[in-house]
Design an enzyme around this catalytic site. Structure first.
Site, PDB file in Angstrom:
ATOM      1  N   ALA A  16     -18.265  -8.867  -1.890  1.00 17.66           N
ATOM      2  CA  ALA A  16     -18.101 -10.321  -1.770  1.00 17.66           C
ATOM      3  C   ALA A  16     -19.206 -10.796  -0.817  1.00 17.66           C
ATOM      4  CB  ALA A  16     -16.707 -10.653  -1.270  1.00 17.66           C
ATOM      5  N   SER A 137     -19.542  -9.920  13.225  1.00 12.72           N
ATOM      6  CA  SER A 137     -19.476 -11.369  13.413  1.00 12.72           C
ATOM      7  C   SER A 137     -20.786 -12.040  13.035  1.00 12.72           C
ATOM      8  CB  SER A 137     -19.155 -11.704  14.870  1.00 12.72           C
ATOM      9  OG  SER A 137     -19.170 -13.106  15.022  1.00 12.72           O
ATOM     10  N   GLY A 139     -20.705 -14.367  10.157  1.00 10.28           N
ATOM     11  CA  GLY A 139     -20.565 -14.930   8.821  1.00 10.28           C
ATOM     12  C   GLY A 139     -21.651 -14.406   7.889  1.00 10.28           C
ATOM     13  N   LYS A 209     -13.492  -7.828  18.767  1.00  7.90           N
ATOM     14  CA  LYS A 209     -13.854  -8.831  17.740  1.00  7.90           C
ATOM     15  C   LYS A 209     -12.767  -9.907  17.658  1.00  7.90           C
ATOM     16  CE  LYS A 209     -15.747 -10.781  14.092  1.00  7.90           C
ATOM     17  NZ  LYS A 209     -14.798 -11.461  13.300  1.00  7.90           N
ATOM     18  N   HIS A 212     -13.204 -12.177  20.521  1.00  3.71           N
ATOM     19  CA  HIS A 212     -14.354 -13.025  20.174  1.00  3.71           C
ATOM     20  C   HIS A 212     -13.884 -14.205  19.327  1.00  3.71           C
ATOM     21  CE1 HIS A 212     -17.141 -14.268  17.001  1.00  3.71           C
ATOM     22  NE2 HIS A 212     -18.127 -14.105  17.869  1.00  3.71           N
ATOM     23  N   ASN A 213     -13.059 -13.925  18.332  1.00  8.31           N
ATOM     24  CA  ASN A 213     -12.592 -15.007  17.450  1.00  8.31           C
ATOM     25  C   ASN A 213     -11.665 -15.964  18.192  1.00  8.31           C
ATOM     26  OD1 ASN A 213     -13.926 -13.438  15.567  1.00  8.31           O
ATOM     27  ND2 ASN A 213     -12.442 -13.812  13.973  1.00  8.31           N
ATOM     28  N   GLU A 216     -13.818 -18.122  19.988  1.00  4.44           N
ATOM     29  CA  GLU A 216     -14.442 -19.037  19.011  1.00  4.44           C
ATOM     30  C   GLU A 216     -13.505 -20.234  18.740  1.00  4.44           C
ATOM     31  OE1 GLU A 216     -15.908 -16.886  15.499  1.00  4.44           O
ATOM     32  OE2 GLU A 216     -15.100 -18.506  14.282  1.00  4.44           O
ATOM     33  N   ARG A 474      16.579 -17.894  37.999  1.00  5.98           N
ATOM     34  CA  ARG A 474      16.893 -16.693  37.217  1.00  5.98           C
ATOM     35  C   ARG A 474      17.950 -15.858  37.921  1.00  5.98           C
ATOM     36  NH1 ARG A 474      13.181 -12.844  36.238  1.00  5.98           N
ATOM     37  NH2 ARG A 474      14.038 -12.419  34.189  1.00  5.98           N
TER      38      ARG A 474
HETATM   39  P1  NBP Z   1     -13.001 -11.170   1.012  1.00  8.19           P
HETATM   40  O1  NBP Z   1     -12.239 -11.051   2.281  1.00  8.19           O
HETATM   41  O2  NBP Z   1     -12.823 -12.378   0.182  1.00  8.19           O
HETATM   42  O3  NBP Z   1     -12.654  -9.878   0.116  1.00  8.19           O
HETATM   43  C1  NBP Z   1     -13.167  -9.763  -1.184  1.00  8.19           C
HETATM   44  C2  NBP Z   1     -13.569  -8.326  -1.467  1.00  8.19           C
HETATM   45  O4  NBP Z   1     -12.451  -7.449  -1.300  1.00  8.19           O
HETATM   46  C3  NBP Z   1     -14.002  -8.170  -2.932  1.00  8.19           C
HETATM   47  O5  NBP Z   1     -15.073  -7.261  -2.975  1.00  8.19           O
HETATM   48  C4  NBP Z   1     -12.751  -7.599  -3.582  1.00  8.19           C
HETATM   49  O6  NBP Z   1     -12.993  -6.886  -4.760  1.00  8.19           O
HETATM   50  C5  NBP Z   1     -12.320  -6.667  -2.483  1.00  8.19           C
HETATM   51  N1  NBP Z   1     -10.955  -6.144  -2.656  1.00  8.19           N
HETATM   52  C6  NBP Z   1      -9.786  -6.781  -2.578  1.00  8.19           C
HETATM   53 BR1  NBP Z   1      -9.578  -8.583  -2.352  1.00  8.19          BR
HETATM   54  N2  NBP Z   1      -8.730  -5.983  -2.742  1.00  8.19           N
HETATM   55  C7  NBP Z   1      -9.264  -4.781  -2.949  1.00  8.19           C
HETATM   56  C8  NBP Z   1      -8.695  -3.530  -3.214  1.00  8.19           C
HETATM   57  N3  NBP Z   1      -7.383  -3.363  -3.273  1.00  8.19           N
HETATM   58  N4  NBP Z   1      -9.519  -2.481  -3.426  1.00  8.19           N
HETATM   59  C9  NBP Z   1     -10.851  -2.645  -3.367  1.00  8.19           C
HETATM   60  N5  NBP Z   1     -11.469  -3.826  -3.103  1.00  8.19           N
HETATM   61  C10 NBP Z   1     -10.666  -4.875  -2.903  1.00  8.19           C
HETATM   62  O7  NBP Z   1     -14.571 -10.929   1.272  1.00  8.19           O
HETATM   63  P2  NBP Z   1     -15.513 -11.432   2.462  1.00  8.19           P
HETATM   64  O8  NBP Z   1     -15.318 -12.862   2.768  1.00  8.19           O
HETATM   65  O9  NBP Z   1     -16.869 -10.933   2.103  1.00  8.19           O
HETATM   66  O10 NBP Z   1     -15.006 -10.603   3.735  1.00  8.19           O
HETATM   67  C11 NBP Z   1     -14.974  -9.194   3.747  1.00  8.19           C
HETATM   68  C12 NBP Z   1     -14.325  -8.737   5.027  1.00  8.19           C
HETATM   69  O11 NBP Z   1     -15.126  -9.173   6.130  1.00  8.19           O
HETATM   70  C13 NBP Z   1     -12.942  -9.330   5.252  1.00  8.19           C
HETATM   71  O12 NBP Z   1     -12.124  -8.396   5.888  1.00  8.19           O
HETATM   72  C14 NBP Z   1     -13.200 -10.507   6.161  1.00  8.19           C
HETATM   73  O13 NBP Z   1     -12.074 -10.824   6.943  1.00  8.19           O
HETATM   74  C15 NBP Z   1     -14.343  -9.974   7.014  1.00  8.19           C
HETATM   75  N6  NBP Z   1     -15.224 -10.986   7.590  1.00  8.19           N
HETATM   76  C16 NBP Z   1     -15.564 -12.080   6.873  1.00  8.19           C
HETATM   77  C17 NBP Z   1     -16.425 -13.021   7.437  1.00  8.19           C
HETATM   78  C18 NBP Z   1     -16.843 -14.237   6.651  1.00  8.19           C
HETATM   79  O14 NBP Z   1     -17.522 -15.101   7.243  1.00  8.19           O
HETATM   80  N7  NBP Z   1     -16.503 -14.331   5.373  1.00  8.19           N
HETATM   81  C19 NBP Z   1     -16.941 -12.817   8.711  1.00  8.19           C
HETATM   82  C20 NBP Z   1     -16.604 -11.657   9.393  1.00  8.19           C
HETATM   83  C21 NBP Z   1     -15.748 -10.749   8.815  1.00  8.19           C
HETATM   84  P3  NBP Z   1     -12.955  -7.661  -6.179  1.00  8.19           P
HETATM   85  O15 NBP Z   1     -14.321  -8.257  -6.345  1.00  8.19           O
HETATM   86  O16 NBP Z   1     -12.661  -6.603  -7.155  1.00  8.19           O
HETATM   87  O17 NBP Z   1     -11.880  -8.707  -6.108  1.00  8.19           O
END
Ligand code: NBP
Length: 507
Positions: A16, A137, A139, A209, A212-213, A216, A474
């Site tokens: 993703a 961190s 994004g 982390k 940190h959030n 934030e 108390r």
């Molecule tokens: P998402 O949190 O939206 O997760 C989507 C990904 O997870 C896809 O590749 C999806 O595969 C996969 N997935 C899921 Br849902 N269930 C699965 C399973 N059972 N087995 C294997 N793969 C599975 O993606 P993101 O926004 O890129 O974030 C990824 C991680 O990084 C998260 O934990 C998020 O909290 C963290 N994070 C995000 C940010 C941000 O700014 N977005 C920042 C820092 C950390 P699929 O394509 O087959 O559905």
């Protein structure tokens, strides 16, 4: 997807937004990366996109078969999971395990709860695997051009991951702490100090982390309260406020969040170009849970991170949009308010309120981490943590250099507010801060973060709080006992309250 027999330096599961960008970052730094995604078409689309325009595409190797993906990675294998936190991570790891061999290293880069990280580390260690829970961190852009990385796990596993994590992390100027941000696809920054370091064992990386959030959340809420005051009390338009934030960004509030606020406030609404977009955005804030986790952990550990919790509650209150709209017609605010004069001076005071509140918010975050390290037996280096946050992450700010310096001068600092630099700033800003909070209260403008940060400051500097009365209450209703001011700590007393003449009983 391809039948290359290359052995890759690292593998990544979860393509993703975060996964794709981290892969490109690693490839730009010369690492060959095998990639896999549960839904194969997303992997194929990503590979096609890389091949269409990414300078490092040849180092990104797509796999549709999980076994082939695992076998394509050099041993001991390092596999980064960037999938949905929680059950998604457990499922993705479980699916991969049958293909792994003893000593392989699993790295969870998702926003995992640190309790899950501790559990996963134990479970995987028992099966012969290494596990690193790494906060990531910054994004999408951070992942692509340099995130702040907070890895926790065994030192052995970290040694194996370290060259890659140091290469892809954000970089800062070692002398000034200023982020080095001039990075383009295929041309990564190789000099400077990387914003990563081994945080500690088990869940330490994800805990840091999470804090940190939490910080934030409060950083954002404080900025929003400054905006609300300028909008409500001074009637300023977004573009005028944008200029104020830009000016602030040239001084001690210099930070990513202040910079993006200045940008946001200038943005016109594409649907109604005469208006500013911010005025068309509905005032309900979402949240994904890390601010709540920080607040829950503070409550569990007994640390007064009230401003951080207040920032979470402010989002909860914002979500009650329909109720607020209805209440706005029924619940009255203050009457007979005088017009506010001295606009320039009030803006300066809001700046002071924001800066002083920010110091308190960070003091709370660091106090929380200090308690957590005792509870979970970690050894956290607070100067290094502030250093890691100077680049790449959402809370990056000039201010963090001062925190690093404060802990370099005194590693055992009990509270950031006591460091000479911050003490001086609080002393200098407090009159203006108090003025802003009282003006907001007088005018019925909600400033929960400014107000709770001020209450924290005043509470922390008060030698005698009214908890004497509280403890007496108390003891009165529950025989909970109390300590005496004229006896050593740890000696507990109880009195049979209604019968005033009874002698005190030592417990
Ligand atoms: P998402 O949190 O939206 O997760 C989507 C990904 O997870 C896809 O590749 C999806 O595969 C996969 N997935 C899921 Br849902 N269930 C699965 C399973 N059972 N087995 C294997 N793969 C599975 O993606 P993101 O926004 O890129 O974030 C990824 C991680 O990084 C998260 O934990 C998020 O909290 C963290 N994070 C995000 C940010 C941000 O700014 N977005 C920042 C820092 C950390 P699929 O394509 O087959 O559905």
């Amino acid at each position: 997807m391809n039948d290359r027999t290359t052995t890759s330096d690292i593998g990544l599961i979860g393509l993703a937004v975060m996964g794709q960008n981290l892969v490109l970052n690693m490839a730009d730094h010369g690492f060959t990366v095998s990639v896999y995604n549960r839904t194969t078409s997303k992997m194929e689309d990503f590979i096609a996109r890389c091949q269409a325009g990414e300078p490092s595409a040849e180092r990104v190797i797509g796999h549709a078969d999980l076994g082939a993906f695992v076998r394509s990675i050099k041993r001991p294998r390092k596999i980064v999971f960037l999938v949905k936190a929680g059950a998604g991570t457990d499922a993705a790891i479980a699916g991969c395990l049958p293909h792994l061999e003893s000593g392989d290293i699993i790295i969870d880069g998702g926003n995992a709860n640190w309790n899950d990280t501790i559990r996963r580390e134990k479970e995987l260690r028992a099966k012969g695997f290494e596990f690193i829970g790494s906060g990531v961190s910054g994004g999408e852009l951070g992942a692509r051009f340099g995130p702040s990385l907070m890895p926790g796990g065994s030192k052995k596993a970290w040694k194996s991951l370290e060259p890659i994590w140091r290469a892809i992390a954000a970089k800062v100027d070692p002398k000034t702490g200023e982020p080095l941000e001039d990075y383009a696809p295929g041309k990564p920054i190789t000099k400077g100090e990387p914003c990563t370091a081994h945080i500690g064992a088990g869940g330490a990386g994800h805990y840091v982390k999470m804090v940190h959030n939490g910080i934030e959340y409060i950083d954002m809420q404080l900025i929003c309260e400054a905006y609300m005051l300028m909008k409500t009390l001074l009637g300023m338009k977004p573009d005028k406020m944008s200029k104020v934030f830009e000016d602030w960004n040239a001084g001690d509030l210099d930070s990513y969040l202040i910079q993006i606020t200045a940008d946001i406030l200038q943005q016109r609404d594409p649907a109604r170009p005469k208006k500013f977009l911010v005025d068309s955005v509905l005032d309900t804030a979402g949240q994904k849970g890390t601010g709540k986790w920080t607040s829950v952990s503070a409550l569990d550990l007994g640390i007064p991170a009230n401003a951080i919790a207040e920032a979470v509650f402010a989002r909860c209150l914002s979500a009650l949009k329909e109720e607020r709209v209805a209440a706005s017609k029924k619940l009255k605010g203050p009457k007979d308010l005088k017009e506010i004069r001295g606009k320039k001076q009030l803006i300066e005071s809001i700046h002071s309120a924001l800066y002083c509140s920010k110091i308190c918010a960070y003091a709370q975050g660091f106090q929380l981490m200090a308690e957590a390290q005792k509870e979970y037996d970690w050894k956290l280096d607070f100067g290094a943590i502030a250093q890691i946050w100077r680049g790449g992450c959402i809370i990056r700010a000039r201010f963090l250099q001062k925190i690093t310096e404060a802990y370099a001068a005194d590693a055992e600092l009990p509270n950031l507010m006591l460091a000479p630099y911050f003490r001086k700033a609080l002393h200098k800003g407090q009159d203006a801060w108090r003025k802003v909070v009282s003006l907001a209260v007088r005018h019925g403008v909600p400033v929960p973060a400014f107000g709770s940060a001020l209450a924290y400051y005043d509470g922390y500097r008060t030698a005698v709080l009214p908890a004497n009365l509280l403890q007496a209450q108390r003891d009165y209703f529950g025989a909970h006992t109390y300590e005496r001011t004229d006896e050593p700590r740890g000696k507990y007393f109880h009195v049979d309250w209604p019968e005033k003449d009874r002698p005190q009983l030592e417990m």
